[in-house]
Design a protein around this motif. Structure first.
Motif, PDB file in Angstrom:
ATOM      1  N   ALA A 274       7.419  -1.526   5.956  1.00 24.37           N
ATOM      2  CA  ALA A 274       7.260  -2.056   4.602  1.00 24.37           C
ATOM      3  C   ALA A 274       8.587  -2.090   3.855  1.00 24.37           C
ATOM      4  O   ALA A 274       8.851  -3.032   3.093  1.00 24.37           O
ATOM      5  CB  ALA A 274       6.244  -1.218   3.828  1.00 24.37           C
ATOM      6  N   THR A 275       9.438  -1.080   4.046  1.00 27.98           N
ATOM      7  CA  THR A 275      10.723  -1.074   3.343  1.00 27.98           C
ATOM      8  C   THR A 275      11.611  -2.230   3.784  1.00 27.98           C
ATOM      9  O   THR A 275      12.367  -2.792   2.974  1.00 27.98           O
ATOM     10  CB  THR A 275      11.456   0.260   3.581  1.00 27.98           C
ATOM     11  N   LEU A 276      11.522  -2.595   5.071  1.00 27.48           N
ATOM     12  CA  LEU A 276      12.304  -3.727   5.564  1.00 27.48           C
ATOM     13  C   LEU A 276      11.680  -5.051   5.142  1.00 27.48           C
ATOM     14  O   LEU A 276      12.377  -5.983   4.729  1.00 27.48           O
ATOM     15  CB  LEU A 276      12.409  -3.668   7.093  1.00 27.48           C
ATOM     16  N   TYR A 277      10.361  -5.136   5.217  1.00 31.37           N
ATOM     17  CA  TYR A 277       9.661  -6.380   4.910  1.00 31.37           C
ATOM     18  C   TYR A 277       9.835  -6.775   3.446  1.00 31.37           C
ATOM     19  O   TYR A 277       9.963  -7.963   3.130  1.00 31.37           O
ATOM     20  CB  TYR A 277       8.180  -6.210   5.235  1.00 31.37           C
ATOM     21  N   THR A 278       9.825  -5.809   2.555  1.00 30.27           N
ATOM     22  CA  THR A 278       9.937  -6.098   1.124  1.00 30.27           C
ATOM     23  C   THR A 278      11.370  -6.338   0.666  1.00 30.27           C
ATOM     24  O   THR A 278      11.582  -6.702  -0.497  1.00 30.27           O
ATOM     25  CB  THR A 278       9.352  -4.944   0.300  1.00 30.27           C
ATOM     26  N   GLY A 279      12.347  -6.127   1.551  1.00 28.40           N
ATOM     27  CA  GLY A 279      13.735  -6.311   1.163  1.00 28.40           C
ATOM     28  C   GLY A 279      14.286  -5.193   0.316  1.00 28.40           C
ATOM     29  O   GLY A 279      15.334  -5.356  -0.325  1.00 28.40           O
TER      30      GLY A 279
ATOM     31  N   SER B 257       0.142 -11.460 -12.969  1.00 27.01           N
ATOM     32  CA  SER B 257       0.534 -10.341 -13.824  1.00 27.01           C
ATOM     33  C   SER B 257       1.795  -9.701 -13.258  1.00 27.01           C
ATOM     34  O   SER B 257       1.916  -9.540 -12.037  1.00 27.01           O
ATOM     35  CB  SER B 257      -0.587  -9.302 -13.900  1.00 27.01           C
ATOM     36  N   PRO B 258       2.751  -9.321 -14.117  1.00 23.64           N
ATOM     37  CA  PRO B 258       3.996  -8.705 -13.628  1.00 23.64           C
ATOM     38  C   PRO B 258       3.808  -7.224 -13.294  1.00 23.64           C
ATOM     39  O   PRO B 258       4.529  -6.352 -13.803  1.00 23.64           O
ATOM     40  CB  PRO B 258       4.964  -8.908 -14.796  1.00 23.64           C
ATOM     41  N   PHE B 259       2.844  -6.918 -12.436  1.00 22.89           N
ATOM     42  CA  PHE B 259       2.524  -5.522 -12.140  1.00 22.89           C
ATOM     43  C   PHE B 259       3.688  -4.819 -11.440  1.00 22.89           C
ATOM     44  O   PHE B 259       4.169  -3.776 -11.890  1.00 22.89           O
ATOM     45  CB  PHE B 259       1.269  -5.467 -11.271  1.00 22.89           C
ATOM     46  N   PHE B 260       4.134  -5.369 -10.320  1.00 23.48           N
ATOM     47  CA  PHE B 260       5.214  -4.725  -9.569  1.00 23.48           C
ATOM     48  C   PHE B 260       6.548  -4.849 -10.294  1.00 23.48           C
ATOM     49  O   PHE B 260       7.399  -3.959 -10.183  1.00 23.48           O
ATOM     50  CB  PHE B 260       5.306  -5.324  -8.164  1.00 23.48           C
ATOM     51  N   HIS B 261       6.730  -5.933 -11.022  1.00 25.12           N
ATOM     52  CA  HIS B 261       7.957  -6.050 -11.817  1.00 25.12           C
ATOM     53  C   HIS B 261       8.039  -4.915 -12.833  1.00 25.12           C
ATOM     54  O   HIS B 261       9.103  -4.329 -13.043  1.00 25.12           O
ATOM     55  CB  HIS B 261       7.993  -7.395 -12.531  1.00 25.12           C
ATOM     56  N   GLY B 262       6.899  -4.575 -13.434  1.00 23.55           N
ATOM     57  CA  GLY B 262       6.878  -3.463 -14.372  1.00 23.55           C
ATOM     58  C   GLY B 262       7.154  -2.127 -13.713  1.00 23.55           C
ATOM     59  O   GLY B 262       7.708  -1.216 -14.342  1.00 23.55           O
TER      60      GLY B 262
ATOM     61  N   VAL C  17       0.817  -1.223   0.000  1.00 24.82           N
ATOM     62  CA  VAL C  17       0.000   0.000   0.000  1.00 24.82           C
ATOM     63  C   VAL C  17       0.845   1.264   0.000  1.00 24.82           C
ATOM     64  O   VAL C  17       0.650   2.153  -0.842  1.00 24.82           O
ATOM     65  CB  VAL C  17      -0.983  -0.024   1.186  1.00 24.82           C
ATOM     66  N   PRO C  18       1.810   1.447   0.919  1.00 25.55           N
ATOM     67  CA  PRO C  18       2.595   2.690   0.884  1.00 25.55           C
ATOM     68  C   PRO C  18       3.447   2.818  -0.362  1.00 25.55           C
ATOM     69  O   PRO C  18       3.744   3.945  -0.786  1.00 25.55           O
ATOM     70  CB  PRO C  18       3.458   2.600   2.154  1.00 25.55           C
ATOM     71  N   TYR C  19       3.835   1.718  -0.984  1.00 23.12           N
ATOM     72  CA  TYR C  19       4.594   1.805  -2.233  1.00 23.12           C
ATOM     73  C   TYR C  19       3.710   2.287  -3.373  1.00 23.12           C
ATOM     74  O   TYR C  19       4.155   3.041  -4.242  1.00 23.12           O
ATOM     75  CB  TYR C  19       5.219   0.449  -2.569  1.00 23.12           C
ATOM     76  N   LEU C  20       2.459   1.856  -3.388  1.00 27.50           N
ATOM     77  CA  LEU C  20       1.548   2.297  -4.444  1.00 27.50           C
ATOM     78  C   LEU C  20       1.209   3.778  -4.300  1.00 27.50           C
ATOM     79  O   LEU C  20       0.992   4.473  -5.305  1.00 27.50           O
ATOM     80  CB  LEU C  20       0.265   1.459  -4.402  1.00 27.50           C
ATOM     81  N   GLY C  21       1.147   4.270  -3.064  1.00 26.67           N
ATOM     82  CA  GLY C  21       0.801   5.668  -2.859  1.00 26.67           C
ATOM     83  C   GLY C  21       1.981   6.614  -2.832  1.00 26.67           C
ATOM     84  O   GLY C  21       1.806   7.832  -2.691  1.00 26.67           O
ATOM     85  N   HIS C  22       3.186   6.079  -2.994  1.00 31.00           N
ATOM     86  CA  HIS C  22       4.394   6.892  -2.816  1.00 31.00           C
ATOM     87  C   HIS C  22       4.469   8.078  -3.776  1.00 31.00           C
ATOM     88  O   HIS C  22       4.779   9.200  -3.366  1.00 31.00           O
ATOM     89  CB  HIS C  22       5.620   5.997  -2.981  1.00 31.00           C
ATOM     90  N   TYR C  23       4.163   7.847  -5.029  1.00 29.71           N
ATOM     91  CA  TYR C  23       4.406   8.888  -6.036  1.00 29.71           C
ATOM     92  C   TYR C  23       3.266   9.894  -6.163  1.00 29.71           C
ATOM     93  O   TYR C  23       3.400  10.879  -6.883  1.00 29.71           O
ATOM     94  CB  TYR C  23       4.699   8.236  -7.387  1.00 29.71           C
ATOM     95  N   VAL C  24       2.155   9.661  -5.484  1.00 28.48           N
ATOM     96  CA  VAL C  24       1.070  10.651  -5.518  1.00 28.48           C
ATOM     97  C   VAL C  24       1.090  11.538  -4.277  1.00 28.48           C
ATOM     98  O   VAL C  24       0.347  12.521  -4.205  1.00 28.48           O
ATOM     99  CB  VAL C  24      -0.306   9.956  -5.641  1.00 28.48           C
TER     100      VAL C  24
END
Length: 353
Positions: free
Chosen positions: A311-316, A261-266, A170-177
């Protein structure tokens, strides 16, 4: 009420609070009637606390109102059709040309940073994946191993399952807005000075990041783990390995696998600055908001700062040292700005007698 309830309120409850707040406390109706005729006309005018407070000039919302209620009330007042009656409201006017110029000037350093960040693969001021030989791959991880008996991101990410993956996303998706939505929120609160402070702090923070990335380019934890798993040793093999890596990290890779779907990879495959782990930009942006919010809202938003840090730690994507670095950088720049502002104000009588 817990902080999460303040952040996520039921829409019907909010609507009822908007209607009820116009009848009690800060917005008390004043009813006047005319006795000159049998069918007396009744006019109801809602006065807010800001109308009676000479220090606010009818601009700043009362701290007694829930902030979400204030924002919704102003949105409803903007959307409501004019009834021809004279009412007194605290709806802020559209920003003047001078205000727009001040906002644009304060946001200019941040926008310039975004430009250089986006075109880095073409100008290559900062190392790209092919320049892996320029990066000290073990700098932050070595510091962390020296300071702590264990690597915190390994501990945090060791307990993982799919619902937590989505919570971390969630915080990664909202980061750029955030740089758009947060100033818009401040505008609805009629806090122009906080918009200017936010963009100044954000711009200086990101240029601080840029200098650090130039001096000490750092790979995120997932990339080092990927290199170790593929036993990449020399620079050319490491560069090819990083180019082929799943740049979204293990948590987001699991989400991509789940949704098919490679959503986050994209999202991450085209990262123009692959060696930008230290300090954490995600944590720094949330701290810029926290330190420029009205003081009575900061403790609520601190929940989000903790969420982003986890989240930054959990996602590596970051080390614990990256989070500490972001905290140190933003707080240091905040103190610097405050000191410079104080000195400038103290010297202004000398500059402008």
């Amino acid at each position: 009420m817990c902080p999460i309830q303040f952040l996520f309120l039921d829409p019907m409850v909010l609507a009822m609070n908007v209607l009820r707040s116009s009848l009690t406390l800060n917005d008390r109706p004043v009813v006047t009637s005319s006795s000159s005729s049998k069918s007396s006309a009744v006019v109801v005018r809602c006065h807010s606390a800001a109308d009676h407070n000479p220090t606010t000039n009818g601009r700043r919302p009362s701290y007694g109102d829930p902030v979400v209620v204030v924002v919704l009330r102003r949105l409803l007042l903007r959307a409501a059709p004019s009834s021809g009656q004279t009412t007194t409201t605290t709806t802020p006017a559209l920003p003047s040309r001078q205000d727009v110029q001040r906002i644009a000037l304060s946001a200019a350093p941040y926008l310039l940073f975004l430009l250089l960040y986006g075109i880095n693969p073409y100008i290559r001021l900062l190392p790209v994946a092919a320049d892996i030989g320029r990066a000290d791959l073990r700098n932050v991880s070595a510091w962390e191993e020296y300071l702590f008996p264990w690597q915190l991101h390994v501990v945090v990410s060791s307990v993982h399952f799919l619902p937590l993956d989505f919570v971390a996303a969630v915080p990664y998706l909202g980061h750029y807005v955030i740089p758009v939505l947060y100033p818009a929120f401040l505008y609805l609160l009629d806090r122009l000075e906080l918009i200017l402070q936010f963009y100044r702090l954000l711009g200086l923070t990101m240029w601080g990041h840029y200098v650090i990335w130039l001096v000490a380019p750092t790979l995120p934890p997932w990339a080092l783990d990927f290199l170790a798993a593929h036993q990449a040793t020399n620079a050319s093999i490491m560069a090819e390995t990083i180019l082929a890596a799943h740049k979204e990290g293990p948590a987001f890779a699991r989400i991509d696998s789940f949704i098919g779907s490679p959503f986050f990879h994209g999202m991450f495959v085209g990262n123009p600055v692959p060696f930008g782990s230290f300090p954490s930009g995600h944590v720094a942006w949330s701290l810029c908001i926290l330190l420029t919010l009205p003081e009575h809202l900061r403790w609520r938003f601190s929940v989000y700062v903790v969420w982003v840090s986890w989240a930054t730690l959990y996602t590596g994507h970051h080390y614990a040292f990256d989070v500490i670095g972001a905290l140190t950088l933003v707080c240091g720049l905040t103190k610097l700005i405050s000191h410079v502002t104080t000195q400038t104000r103290s010297c202004s009588p000398l500059l402008h007698p």
